[in-house]
Design a protein around this motif. Structure first.
Motif, PDB file in Angstrom:
ATOM      1  N   THR A 181      45.484  60.829 -65.764  1.00  0.00           N
ATOM      2  CA  THR A 181      46.202  62.270 -65.890  1.00  0.00           C
ATOM      3  C   THR A 181      45.447  62.887 -67.028  1.00  0.00           C
ATOM      4  OG1 THR A 181      47.771  60.969 -67.045  1.00  0.00           O
ATOM      5  CG2 THR A 181      48.245  61.474 -64.993  1.00  0.00           C
ATOM      6  N   THR A 183      43.364  65.218 -69.302  1.00  0.00           N
ATOM      7  CA  THR A 183      42.537  66.258 -68.816  1.00  0.00           C
ATOM      8  C   THR A 183      41.534  66.810 -69.792  1.00  0.00           C
ATOM      9  OG1 THR A 183      44.375  67.787 -69.537  1.00  0.00           O
ATOM     10  CG2 THR A 183      44.371  67.068 -67.082  1.00  0.00           C
ATOM     11  N   HIS A 185      40.360  69.218 -72.501  1.00  0.00           N
ATOM     12  CA  HIS A 185      40.891  70.461 -73.249  1.00  0.00           C
ATOM     13  C   HIS A 185      40.090  70.654 -74.514  1.00  0.00           C
ATOM     14  CE1 HIS A 185      42.336  66.725 -75.111  1.00  0.00           C
ATOM     15  NE2 HIS A 185      42.471  67.364 -76.153  1.00  0.00           N
TER      16      HIS A 185
END
Length: 306
Positions: A181, A183, A185
């Motif tokens: 999960t 990500t 960024h």
């Protein structure tokens, strides 16, 4: 002017070829699956020494604002001692083994005269600790000042030609596993290349695969990076990165990294800094940046509190 040549093929037809200038095609363009790696460093970084992350195969930057920065000797050990003093290390050991916080669950605890938060805001098994009041904020800054982090700020400030620097949004990140999960960024953007999220570890798992993934300016290229003791990773504007999915199993092993943002905050970027700070995890205590818009920790005769 490029040389053209004609040669006879097996079918008896002529094939016409035209050359192209040297450098017309990117290096390695014919390689189907190039292996991208960081250029190795020949020696440990000196305290405050700044080195840009570069590719091993061509010496070019991985991305514009990603750097390694040397920390004072045994700085990771001293950070561990500070974490032990707060009770943060013990909390991580207890909670990562016996209790998993649900997404957005958090609680407060007391440490070194201040209040701190322990949270799982991201909901991806990455647990954060951050200061919740003025006493905890100053406690962290004083730890930095008493352990020669001024040398690090001086190296960064001089390397980039800053006039002053302020440190804020200090945090711990601990995990025993981290899933898919995660990500990509960027922690900072739009500041005019005026600041960094400075990360370093004090507890690592021996033999771990690279813990951090950093995206190149070419979004198709992602570089794996290992944390190192006494070496910081400084991520500036638009450096996209993520925690590498990992699972240390039931061994009880865990990784703890700490960080602090340090920026040259002025009228040109104060609003974007305030916006970015308000959306960070763990949520900083309200009004944190109000304390430091005119609180310099390097430059113009200023230093970290002792």
């Amino acid at each position: 002017k490029h040389e053209a040549k004609r040669e006879l093929t097996s079918s008896g037809a002529f094939r016409h070829e035209i050359g192209v200038p040297s450098g017309f095609f990117p290096n390695g363009w014919k390689v189907k699956s190039p292996k991208y790696e960081l250029a190795p460093r020949n020696a440990p970084l000196k305290p405050g020494e700044v080195v840009q992350m570069k590719f091993a195969h061509n010496g070019k930057p991985v991305t514009e604002n990603a750097y390694f920065v040397g920390l004072p000797r045994d700085f990771s050990v001293r950070t561990r001692e500070y974490s032990d003093l707060l009770g943060a290390t013990a909390l991580y050991k207890q909670l990562l083994k016996t209790r998993v916080l649900e997404s957005n669950e958090w609680f407060q605890f007391d440490g070194d005269g201040g209040k701190w938060t322990f949270s799982n805001y991201a909901g991806n098994d990455v647990y954060d600790i951050g200061p919740w009041d003025e006493a905890s904020r100053v406690s962290w800054l004083r730890f930095l000042g008493q352990n020669d982090f001024d040398t690090v700020l001086d190296g960064i400030g001089r390397y980039f030609g800053f006039e002053h620097l302020s440190c804020y949004f200090n945090f711990f990140v601990g995990l025993a596993k981290s899933g898919k999960t995660n990500t990509m960024h960027a922690d900072l953007y739009g500041t005019g290349n005026a600041g960094f999220n400075i990360l370093w570890p004090f507890l690592l798992v021996n033999g771990s695969k690279p813990e951090l993934l950093i995206q190149s300016d070419d979004a198709n290229i992602v570089i794996p990076v290992n944390y190192e003791y006494d070496t910081a990773i400084a991520l500036g504007d638009y450096v996209y990165h993520m925690t590498n999915p990992i699972n240390y199993g039931d061994t009880g092993d865990m990784r703890i990294v700490v960080g602090t943002y340090c920026s040259q905050i002025d009228e040109s970027n104060s609003l974007i800094h305030k916006y970015l700070n308000a959306g960070d995890e763990p949520i900083p205590f309200l009004g944190e940046l109000d304390h430091i818009f005119n609180e310099y920790h390097w430059g113009q005769g200023h230093s970290l509190p002792k």
